[in-house]
Design an enzyme around this catalytic site. Structure first.
Site, PDB file in Angstrom:
ATOM      1  N   GLU A  75     -19.271  -3.624  10.755  1.00 22.29           N
ATOM      2  CA  GLU A  75     -20.179  -2.783  11.525  1.00 22.29           C
ATOM      3  C   GLU A  75     -21.249  -3.587  12.262  1.00 22.29           C
ATOM      4  O   GLU A  75     -21.634  -3.236  13.391  1.00 22.29           O
ATOM      5  CB  GLU A  75     -20.841  -1.759  10.599  1.00 22.29           C
TER       6      GLU A  75
ATOM      7  N   ARG B  38     -25.318  -0.252   7.669  1.00 21.09           N
ATOM      8  CA  ARG B  38     -25.039  -1.674   7.483  1.00 21.09           C
ATOM      9  C   ARG B  38     -25.430  -2.499   8.711  1.00 21.09           C
ATOM     10  O   ARG B  38     -25.496  -3.721   8.649  1.00 21.09           O
ATOM     11  CB  ARG B  38     -23.557  -1.872   7.178  1.00 21.09           C
TER      12      ARG B  38
ATOM     13  N   LYS C 221       0.843  -1.189   0.000  1.00 27.06           N
ATOM     14  CA  LYS C 221       0.000   0.000   0.000  1.00 27.06           C
ATOM     15  C   LYS C 221       0.886   1.249   0.000  1.00 27.06           C
ATOM     16  O   LYS C 221       1.773   1.384   0.833  1.00 27.06           O
ATOM     17  CB  LYS C 221      -0.905  -0.018   1.233  1.00 27.06           C
TER      18      LYS C 221
END
Length: 643
Positions: free
Chosen positions: A375, A403, A288
């Site tokens: 979540e 969610r 990344k």
């Protein structure tokens, strides 16, 4: 390999995937560098998802070399790793340079933006389920196109991805899944899955044997052909060296780990996967932020960042005098409350910095939990904590809390458990667009029994509301906007608010403006203008509470003023204004109500909140005009009635 100004860029000649395929393999490192240079140049000016995209440059090039979009479908998880895909599918030049700005490219992928975007996404964990649906539809239609799910940034810590994984082999026989493993979501990946993937990608036994045998074969006559046979055999017999992968238990053929920055290796493995007649998962290990040293050193910061200096990596400094952000006021308050009460714990879903809870993680780590991009689990986890006397605070963006709606109703509200939900980004997240705007939470929460729903007018009142919620003993929701607060000083001792009581800021006899959250400031300015320009007496109420609404104050004012105006940073359908209308209707009160808020549509991304508000009738002039038109209409009706 950087290009000079005098050398034509390969990237400028890329108008679509066919141009990528036409390049020689030896040209690809130059193209990769030019893409990285372009992403850094654009995001340094206006921000964006830097690290995720720098990490998938070679992977995305290889995908477009092997597959044929839009006939084949590339389904990107989250889609904030889609900048390279945009540049390779005809969306470069000025359109890409307007990234996340009005009229420019979106920061995510949308079917409406390009035929090459097979599925739109802004939330994590969606790629595998969507790709599986597409592959199953292909099978039912009897066509032969390819479907590729590009999963990454902790998608495999999401429950929805694991649910899809469980259904792959029962739904299709042909699917390519690319696991882009960079060990990060926004923060570093957490949990058992992250540790498992790390073991796979760092297996010393497997990697040593692979490297040594490849070196041995390449030293023999016809070594390249023999090495290719070894690579194929290795794919088929990896269990000989390491334990069978978890993915193979689910029925997917596992290939990897693969160097995600080696274009030749990526192409060969993708070509192999393309020919397979069983579902395949390619474990691609990427870095990344590759190509930008300070993104490598600070991957969490450079996951999604505002403008920055491309030489030093320093963030663009806010203008002098800019108040602290709401998230920082919340984070500081959480540290304060957690130190004072060991029952107080903070929970986030892979967003410690974005929510402000990184401060709690640093100062009171025992009372901080990052559960990854999960979540639903975060809310249920909080419910379990609450049953044992804890005071959990879930810091989840408004858009992401959607969610976990079932857990909110079924597990928290039904049992009236003392969980506090702090919903950052309530209102617009202007650069991010419709997947990230927090414009629906009032509507989906105000119908739920047993809860308290509130919004502060400033950061000091936010701390008061957090203090109040921790003392409440039942579910509480606090919504607040992205960005800086008002600059007001925060009291040394927070005030416990009386539940369901609004705050009168200004008395008025003609019109009363009932405003919520940041709209309170707009209401005060409108009241001044209406007084000065129209000679109207205008009251202002800081509503504070949506549920329970201050009905006593509302009905007492409605009995003496001709017009109530509601102002909210939320959609009008089911919002705060609807709450006020319902309360008046139940009391059989006929006082006129004018609602100001967002319309019944998905609001696009834009350069600033002000630009978007102007486009949808929420600029100061537009709100003033709407109120005056309604007032004049009422006066005309009164005149007609008198006649």
């Amino acid at each position: 390999m950087s290009t000079t100004a005098a050398t034509p860029r390969l990237l400028d000649a890329i108008k679509g995937p066919a141009d990528v395929k036409a390049l020689a393999l030896t040209d690809l490192p130059q193209l990769a560098q030019e893409i990285r240079d372009e992403i850094i140049a654009v995001t340094s000016r206006q921000g964006g998802h830097v690290g995720p995209n720098l990490g998938v440059v070679e992977l995305t090039i290889a995908l477009h070399r092997v597959f044929e979009t839009p006939t084949d479908s590339l389904v990107f998880d989250v889609a904030h790793q889609g900048y390279v895909h945009k540049l390779l599918t005809g969306r470069g030049g000025e359109f890409f340079r307007g990234l996340r700005r009005t009229g420019g490219a979106s920061g995510f992928l949308y079917r409406s933006e390009s035929e090459h975007d097979s599925f739109g996404a802004g939330h994590a964990g969606t790629a595998l389920s969507a790709a599986l649906g597409m592959a199953t539809a292909r099978d039912l239609r009897g066509t032969d196109e390819h479907v590729v799910a590009v999963c990454g940034d902790a998608a495999f810590t999401c429950g929805i991805t694991l649910e899809a994984l469980n259904n792959v082999v029962s739904s299709t026989k042909r699917l390519v899944v690319v696991l882009n493993d960079n060990q990060w979501s926004i923060a570093r990946n957490v949990g058992a899955m992250a540790k498992y993937l790390n073991r796979l990608s760092t297996s010393t036994t497997y990697n040593r044997i692979h490297h040594d045998l490849e070196k041995f074969f390449m030293g023999l006559p016809h070594g390249h052909e023999m090495n290719q046979l070894w690579v194929k055999w290795k794919r088929e017999t990896k269990d000989f060296f390491v334990n069978s992968s978890l993915f193979e238990k689910f029925g997917l053929r596992y290939i990897g780990p693969i160097d995600g920055h080696n274009l030749e290796e990526l192409q060969k493995n993708l070509e192999f996967a393309k020919q397979c007649d069983v579902p395949v998962i390619l474990h691609v290990v990427t870095t990344k932020g590759k190509g930008l040293d300070f993104a490598l050193n600070s991957p969490e910061k450079f996951h999604g960042v505002g403008g920055f200096d491309p030489v030093t990596g320093d963030s663009v400094k806010p203008k002098p005098g800019t108040p602290q952000a709401y998230q920082d006021a919340f984070g500081n308050a959480m540290v304060r409350f957690a130190k004072a009460d060991p029952r107080v714990v903070g929970i986030t879903g892979a967003m410690p910095s974005g929510t402000g809870l990184s401060k709690l993680a640093a100062e009171v780590p025992r009372q901080f939990f990052d559960v990854g991009i999960a979540e639903e689990h975060a809310v249920l986890f909080a419910a379990g904590l609450a049953t044992k006397g804890m005071r959990p605070v879930c810091a989840i963006y408004s858009t992401f809390l959607q969610r976990a709606y079932d857990q909110i109703i079924h597990d928290v509200a039904l049992q009236s458990l003392p969980v506090t939900f702090c919903m950052d980004r309530a209102g617009l997240s202007h650069n991010d667009g419709p997947t990230h705007h927090g414009l629906f939470d009032i509507a989906y929460l105000r119908c739920v029994p047993n809860i308290t729903l509130m919004q502060p007018k400033d950061e000091d009142e936010l701390v008061d509301m957090l203090h109040t919620s921790l003392e409440l003993g039942s579910p509480a929701f606090i919504r607040y906007p992205r960005g800086p607060g008002t600059g007001i000083a925060i009291k040394e001792q927070p005030q416990k608010l009386e539940i369901g009581h609004a705050e009168i800021l200004r008395q008025g006899s003609n019109i009363v403006l009932w405003a919520l959250g940041p709209m309170v400031r707009d209401a005060l300015q409108l009241a001044d203008r209406l007084q000065a320009e129209e000679n109207l007496s205008v009251g202002v109420v800081n509503a504070r509470f949506v549920r329970p609404l201050d009905r006593n104050l509302l009905l007492s004012q409605a009995a003496v003023v001709p017009l109530i105006v509601t102002l909210e940073d939320h959609v009008l359908n089911g919002g705060f204004g609807s709450t006020v209308i319902e309360a008046l209707q139940e009391a059989e009160c006929t006082t006129a109500v004018e609602r100001i808020g967002w319309p019944d549509k998905f609001v696009e991304h834009g350069s600033t909140v002000e630009i978007l508000r102007a486009a949808y009738g929420l600029s100061p002039d537009a709100m003033h005009r709407q109120i005056i038109e309604r007032w004049r209409h009422l006066k005309d009706e009164q005149v007609e009635a008198d006649v």
